[in-house]
Design a protein around this motif. Structure first.
Motif, PDB file in Angstrom:
ATOM      1  N   ALA A  32      -5.281  -3.255  13.469  1.00 15.97           N
ATOM      2  CA  ALA A  32      -5.019  -2.900  14.860  1.00 15.97           C
ATOM      3  C   ALA A  32      -5.093  -1.392  15.090  1.00 15.97           C
ATOM      4  O   ALA A  32      -4.860  -0.911  16.188  1.00 15.97           O
ATOM      5  CB  ALA A  32      -3.644  -3.412  15.281  1.00 15.97           C
ATOM      6  N   GLY A  33      -5.412  -0.629  14.031  1.00 16.55           N
ATOM      7  CA  GLY A  33      -5.562   0.810  14.158  1.00 16.55           C
ATOM      8  C   GLY A  33      -4.264   1.597  14.053  1.00 16.55           C
ATOM      9  O   GLY A  33      -4.238   2.793  14.317  1.00 16.55           O
ATOM     10  N   VAL A  34      -3.183   0.940  13.633  1.00 12.45           N
ATOM     11  CA  VAL A  34      -1.868   1.588  13.543  1.00 12.45           C
ATOM     12  C   VAL A  34      -1.655   2.117  12.126  1.00 12.45           C
ATOM     13  O   VAL A  34      -1.921   1.406  11.151  1.00 12.45           O
ATOM     14  CB  VAL A  34      -0.749   0.582  13.906  1.00 12.45           C
ATOM     15  N   LEU A  35      -1.173   3.361  12.009  1.00  7.66           N
ATOM     16  CA  LEU A  35      -0.861   3.900  10.689  1.00  7.66           C
ATOM     17  C   LEU A  35       0.268   3.088  10.061  1.00  7.66           C
ATOM     18  O   LEU A  35       1.309   2.858  10.682  1.00  7.66           O
ATOM     19  CB  LEU A  35      -0.460   5.369  10.779  1.00  7.66           C
ATOM     20  N   ARG A  83       6.825   2.700  11.443  1.00  3.23           N
ATOM     21  CA  ARG A  83       7.629   3.717  12.127  1.00  3.23           C
ATOM     22  C   ARG A  83       7.572   5.054  11.393  1.00  3.23           C
ATOM     23  O   ARG A  83       7.920   5.170  10.228  1.00  3.23           O
ATOM     24  CB  ARG A  83       9.079   3.249  12.237  1.00  3.23           C
ATOM     25  N   GLY A  84       7.108   6.092  12.096  1.00  2.82           N
ATOM     26  CA  GLY A  84       7.116   7.443  11.560  1.00  2.82           C
ATOM     27  C   GLY A  84       6.046   7.742  10.526  1.00  2.82           C
ATOM     28  O   GLY A  84       6.083   8.794   9.891  1.00  2.82           O
ATOM     29  N   VAL A  85       5.076   6.853  10.352  1.00  2.51           N
ATOM     30  CA  VAL A  85       4.033   7.053   9.340  1.00  2.51           C
ATOM     31  C   VAL A  85       3.019   8.082   9.842  1.00  2.51           C
ATOM     32  O   VAL A  85       2.590   8.028  10.995  1.00  2.51           O
ATOM     33  CB  VAL A  85       3.328   5.721   8.998  1.00  2.51           C
ATOM     34  N   LYS A  86       2.660   9.012   8.935  1.00  3.52           N
ATOM     35  CA  LYS A  86       1.672  10.032   9.275  1.00  3.52           C
ATOM     36  C   LYS A  86       0.503   9.962   8.293  1.00  3.52           C
ATOM     37  O   LYS A  86       0.666   9.542   7.146  1.00  3.52           O
ATOM     38  CB  LYS A  86       2.314  11.422   9.208  1.00  3.52           C
ATOM     39  N   THR A  87      -0.649  10.396   8.738  1.00  4.95           N
ATOM     40  CA  THR A  87      -1.826  10.446   7.878  1.00  4.95           C
ATOM     41  C   THR A  87      -1.499  11.242   6.622  1.00  4.95           C
ATOM     42  O   THR A  87      -0.875  12.301   6.692  1.00  4.95           O
ATOM     43  CB  THR A  87      -3.002  11.113   8.620  1.00  4.95           C
ATOM     44  N   GLY A  88      -1.880  10.712   5.473  1.00  9.32           N
ATOM     45  CA  GLY A  88      -1.650  11.385   4.206  1.00  9.32           C
ATOM     46  C   GLY A  88      -0.329  11.050   3.542  1.00  9.32           C
ATOM     47  O   GLY A  88      -0.085  11.464   2.402  1.00  9.32           O
ATOM     48  N   ASP A  89       0.543  10.304   4.215  1.00  4.66           N
ATOM     49  CA  ASP A  89       1.826   9.927   3.607  1.00  4.66           C
ATOM     50  C   ASP A  89       1.607   9.107   2.351  1.00  4.66           C
ATOM     51  O   ASP A  89       0.716   8.247   2.295  1.00  4.66           O
ATOM     52  CB  ASP A  89       2.683   9.104   4.576  1.00  4.66           C
ATOM     53  N   VAL A  90       2.427   9.367   1.347  1.00  6.70           N
ATOM     54  CA  VAL A  90       2.432   8.613   0.092  1.00  6.70           C
ATOM     55  C   VAL A  90       3.891   8.307  -0.238  1.00  6.70           C
ATOM     56  O   VAL A  90       4.752   9.182  -0.111  1.00  6.70           O
ATOM     57  CB  VAL A  90       1.781   9.413  -1.062  1.00  6.70           C
ATOM     58  N   ILE A  91       4.166   7.062  -0.639  1.00  5.39           N
ATOM     59  CA  ILE A  91       5.528   6.669  -0.979  1.00  5.39           C
ATOM     60  C   ILE A  91       5.543   5.986  -2.345  1.00  5.39           C
ATOM     61  O   ILE A  91       4.495   5.690  -2.917  1.00  5.39           O
ATOM     62  CB  ILE A  91       6.130   5.722   0.084  1.00  5.39           C
ATOM     63  N   THR A  92       6.744   5.731  -2.841  1.00  7.62           N
ATOM     64  CA  THR A  92       6.916   4.993  -4.094  1.00  7.62           C
ATOM     65  C   THR A  92       7.171   3.521  -3.769  1.00  7.62           C
ATOM     66  O   THR A  92       7.468   3.165  -2.615  1.00  7.62           O
ATOM     67  CB  THR A  92       8.123   5.533  -4.875  1.00  7.62           C
ATOM     68  N   GLY A  93       7.108   2.688  -4.785  1.00  7.79           N
ATOM     69  CA  GLY A  93       7.443   1.281  -4.618  1.00  7.79           C
ATOM     70  C   GLY A  93       8.885   1.107  -4.157  1.00  7.79           C
ATOM     71  O   GLY A  93       9.193   0.236  -3.335  1.00  7.79           O
ATOM     72  N   HIS A  94       9.767   1.965  -4.673  1.00  8.16           N
ATOM     73  CA  HIS A  94      11.172   1.919  -4.274  1.00  8.16           C
ATOM     74  C   HIS A  94      11.311   2.210  -2.778  1.00  8.16           C
ATOM     75  O   HIS A  94      12.072   1.535  -2.071  1.00  8.16           O
ATOM     76  CB  HIS A  94      11.980   2.926  -5.105  1.00  8.16           C
ATOM     77  N   GLN A  95      10.584   3.212  -2.282  1.00  6.05           N
ATOM     78  CA  GLN A  95      10.639   3.542  -0.854  1.00  6.05           C
ATOM     79  C   GLN A  95      10.041   2.417  -0.022  1.00  6.05           C
ATOM     80  O   GLN A  95      10.546   2.104   1.058  1.00  6.05           O
ATOM     81  CB  GLN A  95       9.905   4.857  -0.563  1.00  6.05           C
ATOM     82  N   ALA A  96       8.981   1.775  -0.516  1.00  5.01           N
ATOM     83  CA  ALA A  96       8.387   0.640   0.203  1.00  5.01           C
ATOM     84  C   ALA A  96       9.414  -0.474   0.364  1.00  5.01           C
ATOM     85  O   ALA A  96       9.524  -1.082   1.435  1.00  5.01           O
ATOM     86  CB  ALA A  96       7.151   0.136  -0.537  1.00  5.01           C
ATOM     87  N   ASP A  97      10.180  -0.752  -0.695  1.00  7.36           N
ATOM     88  CA  ASP A  97      11.227  -1.770  -0.627  1.00  7.36           C
ATOM     89  C   ASP A  97      12.315  -1.374   0.374  1.00  7.36           C
ATOM     90  O   ASP A  97      12.808  -2.214   1.128  1.00  7.36           O
ATOM     91  CB  ASP A  97      11.844  -2.013  -1.999  1.00  7.36           C
ATOM     92  N   ARG A 121       0.864  -1.179   0.000  1.00  2.00           N
ATOM     93  CA  ARG A 121       0.000   0.000   0.000  1.00  2.00           C
ATOM     94  C   ARG A 121       0.897   1.225   0.000  1.00  2.00           C
ATOM     95  O   ARG A 121       1.688   1.410   0.918  1.00  2.00           O
ATOM     96  CB  ARG A 121      -0.896   0.017   1.245  1.00  2.00           C
ATOM     97  N   LEU A 122       0.780   2.048  -1.029  1.00  2.00           N
ATOM     98  CA  LEU A 122       1.653   3.208  -1.181  1.00  2.00           C
ATOM     99  C   LEU A 122       1.118   4.456  -0.487  1.00  2.00           C
ATOM    100  O   LEU A 122       1.814   5.466  -0.417  1.00  2.00           O
ATOM    101  CB  LEU A 122       1.906   3.489  -2.667  1.00  2.00           C
ATOM    102  N   THR A 123      -0.090   4.376   0.030  1.00  2.00           N
ATOM    103  CA  THR A 123      -0.695   5.471   0.782  1.00  2.00           C
ATOM    104  C   THR A 123      -0.925   5.001   2.213  1.00  2.00           C
ATOM    105  O   THR A 123      -1.357   3.863   2.432  1.00  2.00           O
ATOM    106  CB  THR A 123      -2.039   5.878   0.145  1.00  2.00           C
ATOM    107  N   ALA A 124      -0.646   5.859   3.178  1.00  2.00           N
ATOM    108  CA  ALA A 124      -0.809   5.502   4.590  1.00  2.00           C
ATOM    109  C   ALA A 124      -2.256   5.093   4.872  1.00  2.00           C
ATOM    110  O   ALA A 124      -3.200   5.680   4.339  1.00  2.00           O
ATOM    111  CB  ALA A 124      -0.412   6.667   5.479  1.00  2.00           C
ATOM    112  N   TYR A 125      -2.399   4.063   5.704  1.00  2.00           N
ATOM    113  CA  TYR A 125      -3.718   3.557   6.094  1.00  2.00           C
ATOM    114  C   TYR A 125      -3.628   3.011   7.514  1.00  2.00           C
ATOM    115  O   TYR A 125      -2.532   2.810   8.036  1.00  2.00           O
ATOM    116  CB  TYR A 125      -4.169   2.452   5.132  1.00  2.00           C
ATOM    117  N   ARG A 126      -4.762   2.804   8.118  1.00  2.00           N
ATOM    118  CA  ARG A 126      -4.798   2.192   9.450  1.00  2.00           C
ATOM    119  C   ARG A 126      -5.010   0.698   9.285  1.00  2.00           C
ATOM    120  O   ARG A 126      -5.962   0.262   8.657  1.00  2.00           O
ATOM    121  CB  ARG A 126      -5.910   2.798  10.303  1.00  2.00           C
TER     122      ARG A 126
END
Length: 141
Positions: free
Chosen positions: A26-29, A37-51, A18-23
């Motif tokens: 367990a309700g954890v971002l 770690r460090g995820v905030k509402t509205g965060d969006v990442i790339t596939g490279h960053q996910a890896d 999932r490239l967009t932050a979600y809960r």
């Protein structure tokens, strides 16, 4: 030891991408492949960053397994344990009967412990049952 491609692919399959932050349930971002770690509402990442996040998170799980398991392990056992730690957390693993049995040399007993970790809020979940079955099969391979 380090996780193999087989172990990493198991984690990716069960975590999903999932490239967009979600809960999570367990309700954890969460974002990427189960990164929290460090995820905030509205965060969006790339596939490279996910890896990259996954590689960082796997280092913690690998260190946990390498530090706490005092018996010899096959690659399959190590991969299964890293997946397990990645999902349930370091504290749960270090306090688990699974680890106690494994360190006592009871590999069959340790394998049987995976199924004790299929519950959320006291109820068994099919997704957790599938993941623990895959981890147990990898552990026994």
């Amino acid at each position: 030891m380090e996780i193999s491609n087989r172990g990493t692919e198991l984690i990716k399959r069960f975590e999903g991408l999932r490239l967009t932050a979600y809960r999570c349930s367990a309700g954890v971002l969460t974002i990427g492949y189960g990164h929290t770690r460090g995820v905030k509402t509205g965060d969006v990442i790339t596939g490279h960053q996910a890896d990259a996040f996954l590689r960082e998170d796997l280092q913690v799980a690998e260190l946990t397994v390498n530090t706490n398991v005092r018996t010899k392990m096959t690659q399959g056992q190590f991969d299964a344990l890293v997946s397990f730690v990645f999902h349930v957390g370091t504290g749960n693993f270090t306090r688990s009967t699974l680890l106690k049995k494994l360190n006592a040399g009871d590999y069959a007993g340790a394998a049987g412990q995976f199924y004790r970790w299929i519950y959320a809020d006291g109820k068994p979940l099919d997704g957790l049952r599938r993941r623990r079955t895959a981890e147990r099969e990898l552990f026994l391979s």
